[in-house]
Design a protein around this motif. Sequence first.
Motif, PDB file in Angstrom:
ATOM      1  N   ALA A   1      19.800  52.161  32.933  1.00 53.03           N
ATOM      2  CA  ALA A   1      19.300  52.989  31.830  1.00 53.03           C
ATOM      3  C   ALA A   1      19.700  54.450  32.040  1.00 53.03           C
ATOM      4  O   ALA A   1      20.125  55.136  31.104  1.00 53.03           O
ATOM      5  CB  ALA A   1      17.775  52.859  31.723  1.00 53.03           C
TER       6      ALA A   1
ATOM      7  N   ALA B   1      17.773  47.736  36.428  1.00 54.07           N
ATOM      8  CA  ALA B   1      17.661  48.043  34.986  1.00 54.07           C
ATOM      9  C   ALA B   1      17.386  49.531  34.770  1.00 54.07           C
ATOM     10  O   ALA B   1      17.865  50.126  33.800  1.00 54.07           O
ATOM     11  CB  ALA B   1      16.561  47.196  34.348  1.00 54.07           C
ATOM     12  N   THR B   2      16.621  50.127  35.671  1.00 51.73           N
ATOM     13  CA  THR B   2      16.336  51.568  35.596  1.00 51.73           C
ATOM     14  C   THR B   2      17.602  52.375  35.871  1.00 51.73           C
ATOM     15  O   THR B   2      17.901  53.348  35.174  1.00 51.73           O
ATOM     16  CB  THR B   2      15.246  51.946  36.622  1.00 51.73           C
ATOM     17  OG1 THR B   2      14.056  51.221  36.314  1.00 51.73           O
ATOM     18  CG2 THR B   2      14.950  53.430  36.606  1.00 51.73           C
TER      19      THR B   2
ATOM     20  N   ASP C   1      11.629  54.984  37.845  1.00 52.24           N
ATOM     21  CA  ASP C   1      11.198  54.180  36.695  1.00 52.24           C
ATOM     22  C   ASP C   1      11.274  55.090  35.464  1.00 52.24           C
ATOM     23  O   ASP C   1      11.411  56.302  35.599  1.00 52.24           O
ATOM     24  CB  ASP C   1       9.770  53.685  36.918  1.00 52.24           C
ATOM     25  CG  ASP C   1       9.467  52.420  36.135  1.00 52.24           C
ATOM     26  OD1 ASP C   1      10.311  51.986  35.333  1.00 52.24           O
ATOM     27  OD2 ASP C   1       8.370  51.861  36.335  1.00 52.24           O
TER      28      ASP C   1
ATOM     29  N   HIS D   1      14.640  49.699  40.146  1.00 51.32           N
ATOM     30  CA  HIS D   1      15.159  48.436  39.620  1.00 51.32           C
ATOM     31  C   HIS D   1      16.541  48.703  39.024  1.00 51.32           C
ATOM     32  O   HIS D   1      16.775  49.774  38.461  1.00 51.32           O
ATOM     33  CB  HIS D   1      14.199  47.929  38.539  1.00 51.32           C
ATOM     34  CG  HIS D   1      14.469  46.517  38.122  1.00 51.32           C
ATOM     35  ND1 HIS D   1      15.468  46.190  37.236  1.00 51.32           N
ATOM     36  CD2 HIS D   1      13.878  45.352  38.461  1.00 51.32           C
ATOM     37  CE1 HIS D   1      15.472  44.880  37.042  1.00 51.32           C
ATOM     38  NE2 HIS D   1      14.510  44.347  37.783  1.00 51.32           N
TER      39      HIS D   1
ATOM     40  N   GLY E   1      13.618  55.386  33.426  1.00 48.23           N
ATOM     41  CA  GLY E   1      14.899  56.053  33.629  1.00 48.23           C
ATOM     42  C   GLY E   1      15.449  56.782  32.416  1.00 48.23           C
ATOM     43  O   GLY E   1      15.867  57.938  32.517  1.00 48.23           O
TER      44      GLY E   1
END
Lengths: 215, 215
Positions: free
Chosen positions: B97, B93-94, B67, B91, B69
């Motif tokens: 990133a 999205a992490t 997390d 995730h 990231g």
Amino acid sequence: MTKPMIQIALDQTSLAAAIEVANNVESYVDVIEVGTILAFAEGMTAVSTLRKNHPDHILVCDMKTTDGGAILARMAFEAGADWITVSAAAHIATINACKKVADEFNSEIQIEIYGNWTMEDAQAWVDLGITQAIYHRSRDAELAGVGWTDADLVKMRELSNLGIELSITGGIVPEDLHLFEGIKAKTFIAGRALAGDKGKETAEALKEQINRYWK
Amino acid sequence: MTKPMIQIALDQTSLAAAIEVANNVESYVDVIEVGTILAFAEGMTAVSTLRKNHPDHILVCDMKTTDGGAILARMAFEAGADWITVSAAAHIATINACKKVADEFNSEIQIEIYGNWTMEDAQAWVDLGITQAIYHRSRDAELAGVGWTDADLVKMRELSNLGIELSITGGIVPEDLHLFEGIKAKTFIAGRALAGDKGKETAEALKEQINRYWK
């Protein structure tokens, strides 16, 4: 039901900045967390310094331990952490290793829930004697606009029914606390919301909601 | 097929000890890894110090990012890491990133495979442009006597077929390298086996097997 506590996550990239925030918020938070970012930035000095500065608070080290459990756990507990986090994605042997070290220090581990976990995994945690987990929207998921969903709330209730106390995080605001009514909530965790100018006000609003929904 | 490289994992709990090991092994390893334990023990000073001491080696920071990231990735790349690890349980999205920050630094991320991942997850990593992953027996699983299984080898071949280069770790010994023939192996990672008295000998034996199975 025990009343949930309020936890500040310190995710500064320098210890000096984190110390300042911790000093500002100590009067209205119960639990101080050395966030993953701070721990990776400054190492275990961050834990030992905050332990010294705040001897009466519960201190968490958010390591999201995924492997090498015994060594990481010992490092954090020796530095003064009361709780450490362990990733739900860790092998059960790693989780067990962390739990054993925690027992030795009279401390606790919290399973940090990420990834494709199952309720069978959760039962395995309970079978090891684990009583805490962290449930959240990831920071990045939150940034991507993913909110608290019904699926989240159903899973949280199932975990709570297994006897697991949940620390809940990811854009926590007082208006959302009613969503978690009936769940064994250990803490509500926030970072910037508690650290900013309106931090004390936010903490008071959180406490008001806690007193309303957890009798 | 590119020949796999040899990677030392530095998992000491003090930077002084890690510096000594790195100096001892630098002539026969290609990649130096600041292990999770070392990174949590000493913070990003561990990365910047090893970068300075070994400017020509590939330097990895094994953060197992789950997390936050972008911040963690930037911290490690600014300290001098060439690659960082990101947990498969993070995730998407992490992961994204981290990848974006890596691109900015002309660096790479490696997905560290833990937990209940699926081949759909792996395809999603590839779709983000990710080309590396780490496959291993966890240290604790290894201690619990869990060996390289057929299931492991099948999954590794599937990942390799998706175009993912694998760094392979968890009790790596020269006699096992034939198991991984045909797999796009980026590095073989070891810690104590490369750091001890017989470290150079082990590295040479690994290289002999690499030359035999990767032409």
